[in-house]
Motif scaffolding. Structure first.
Motif, PDB file in Angstrom:
ATOM      1  N   GLN A 116       0.811  -1.227   0.000  1.00  0.00           N
ATOM      2  CA  GLN A 116       0.000   0.000   0.000  1.00  0.00           C
ATOM      3  C   GLN A 116       0.838   1.268   0.000  1.00  0.00           C
ATOM      4  N   LYS A 117       2.145   1.121   0.299  1.00  0.00           N
ATOM      5  CA  LYS A 117       2.895   2.364   0.478  1.00  0.00           C
ATOM      6  C   LYS A 117       3.918   2.668  -0.618  1.00  0.00           C
TER       7      LYS A 117
ATOM      8  N   ASP B 275       5.806   3.222  -4.390  1.00  0.00           N
ATOM      9  CA  ASP B 275       5.558   3.765  -5.730  1.00  0.00           C
ATOM     10  C   ASP B 275       5.953   2.750  -6.800  1.00  0.00           C
TER      11      ASP B 275
ATOM     12  N   LYS C  58      -1.012   1.776  -4.705  1.00  0.00           N
ATOM     13  CA  LYS C  58      -1.371   3.183  -4.908  1.00  0.00           C
ATOM     14  C   LYS C  58      -1.748   3.359  -6.383  1.00  0.00           C
ATOM     15  N   GLU C  59      -2.611   4.321  -6.649  1.00  0.00           N
ATOM     16  CA  GLU C  59      -3.130   4.472  -8.017  1.00  0.00           C
ATOM     17  C   GLU C  59      -2.008   4.685  -9.035  1.00  0.00           C
TER      18      GLU C  59
ATOM     19  N   ALA D 123       1.174   3.855  -8.630  1.00  0.00           N
ATOM     20  CA  ALA D 123       2.328   2.958  -8.444  1.00  0.00           C
ATOM     21  C   ALA D 123       2.487   2.060  -9.675  1.00  0.00           C
TER      22      ALA D 123
END
Ligand code: CP
Length: 299
Positions: A206-207, A209, A247-248, A250
């Motif tokens: 979730q974190k 890139d 992430k969107e 990433a």
């Protein structure tokens, strides 16, 4: 540039110069190399599709005469050493050799030779370094984010055997990225602590890139490993379920070849967040930039 043996031997300025030149080639720029005669040889002692063939395309786009070499039909099959093979290439006028070899640091004796004048471009040395893959990965990340500073990047999988991970962790850390490592604990080594933290893929997903997945290198595992494909995918792989938590903006990277449904789900290889085919195409332009930088000094 005389040789390219490791990515870390390049200064930040040289790295950025190669990225910019690769981008110019991507936009259609031509090289002055096309006006002179240069010879290169691609000496592959380990199998390759991307590195070998994208070097060949890069060489042909630059107008370089590529000398055919197949280790199986060369005098290597009569027992000739790597050193004597490269000595021969040098003596017949080959300006640069791209070499992939199973032995780590194979290049040391070549660059120390007083007789060999050909430049060496490392196309991968055992589990040591893969500088041209590292540079094309840097190009791909730079195209996406325009910088490396403070990017969160997870390098996931077979860290122990990956020359890609070895080259990338050093360069990405130096360029300011925050690194995390994921995968089986037995493939994580304390020496990586200097570069980043070891966390689970579920903590990373979730974190970050960039999810940089690594191939499970069955051929370098002495007695195989304890994971079935299904269990590896479930515990350490980028599953469809995990990908939904990214992430969107990433991206997913993998140097390839990919073991589909092992390191990442089959559908994710060509998904909108994947940059895997872009990595392959970028390989041509980055290798053009590297060849030009090396051959320029020989004009
Ligand atoms: N990524 C990479 O080095 O692929 P090849 O082994 O096919 O050259």
């Amino acid at each position: 540039l005389k040789h390219l043996l490791t990515a870390e031997s390049l200064s930040d300025q040289e790295v950025m110069g190669l990225i910019q030149r690769a981008q110019q080639f991507k936009q259609g720029d031509r090289s002055q190399l096309n006006e002179q005669q240069f010879f290169t040889a691609n000496l592959f002692f380990e199998n390759s599709t991307r590195t070998h063939k994208s070097f060949e395309v890069a060489e042909k786009k630059l107008g370089i005469d590529v000398i055919e070499f197949d280790a199986k039909t060369s005098s290597v099959s009569k027992g000739e050493s790597l050193y004597d093979t490269v000595l021969t290439m040098s003596a017949i006028g080959v300006h640069a050799c791209v070499i992939r070899h199973w032995e780590e640091n194979y290049y040391n004796e070549l660059i120390e030779s007083k007789t060999i004048t050909t430049s060496i471009i490392n196309g991968g040395d055992g589990s040591g370094n893969h500088p041209t893959q590292c540079l094309l990965d840097l190009l791909t990340i730079y195209e996406e984010f325009g910088d490396f500073e403070n990017l969160d990047i997870a390098i996931c999988g077979d860290l122990t055997h990956s020359r890609v991970a070895n080259s990338n962790m050093k360069m990405l850390k130096r360029l300011g990225a925050n690194l995390f490592f994921c995968g089986p604990a037995e493939w994580y080594n304390k020496k990586y602590e200097a570069y980043g933290e070891f966390i689970t893929i579920d903590e990373a997903i979730q974190k970050v890139d960039v999810m940089m997945m690594l191939r499970v290198q069955h051929e370098r595992h002495e007695e195989g490993h304890a994971f079935s494909k299904e269990n590896y995918h479930r515990d350490y792989g980028l599953t469809n379920e995990r990908a939904k938590q990214m992430k969107e903006k990433a991206i997913i990277m993998h140097p390839a070849p990919v073991n589909r449904d092992v390191e990442l789900a089959d559908e994710l290889v060509e998904s909108y967040q994947s940059r895997i085919t872009q990595q392959m195409s970028n390989g041509v332009f980055m290798r053009m930039a590297i060849l030009e930088a090396i051959l320029h000094g020989k004009a």
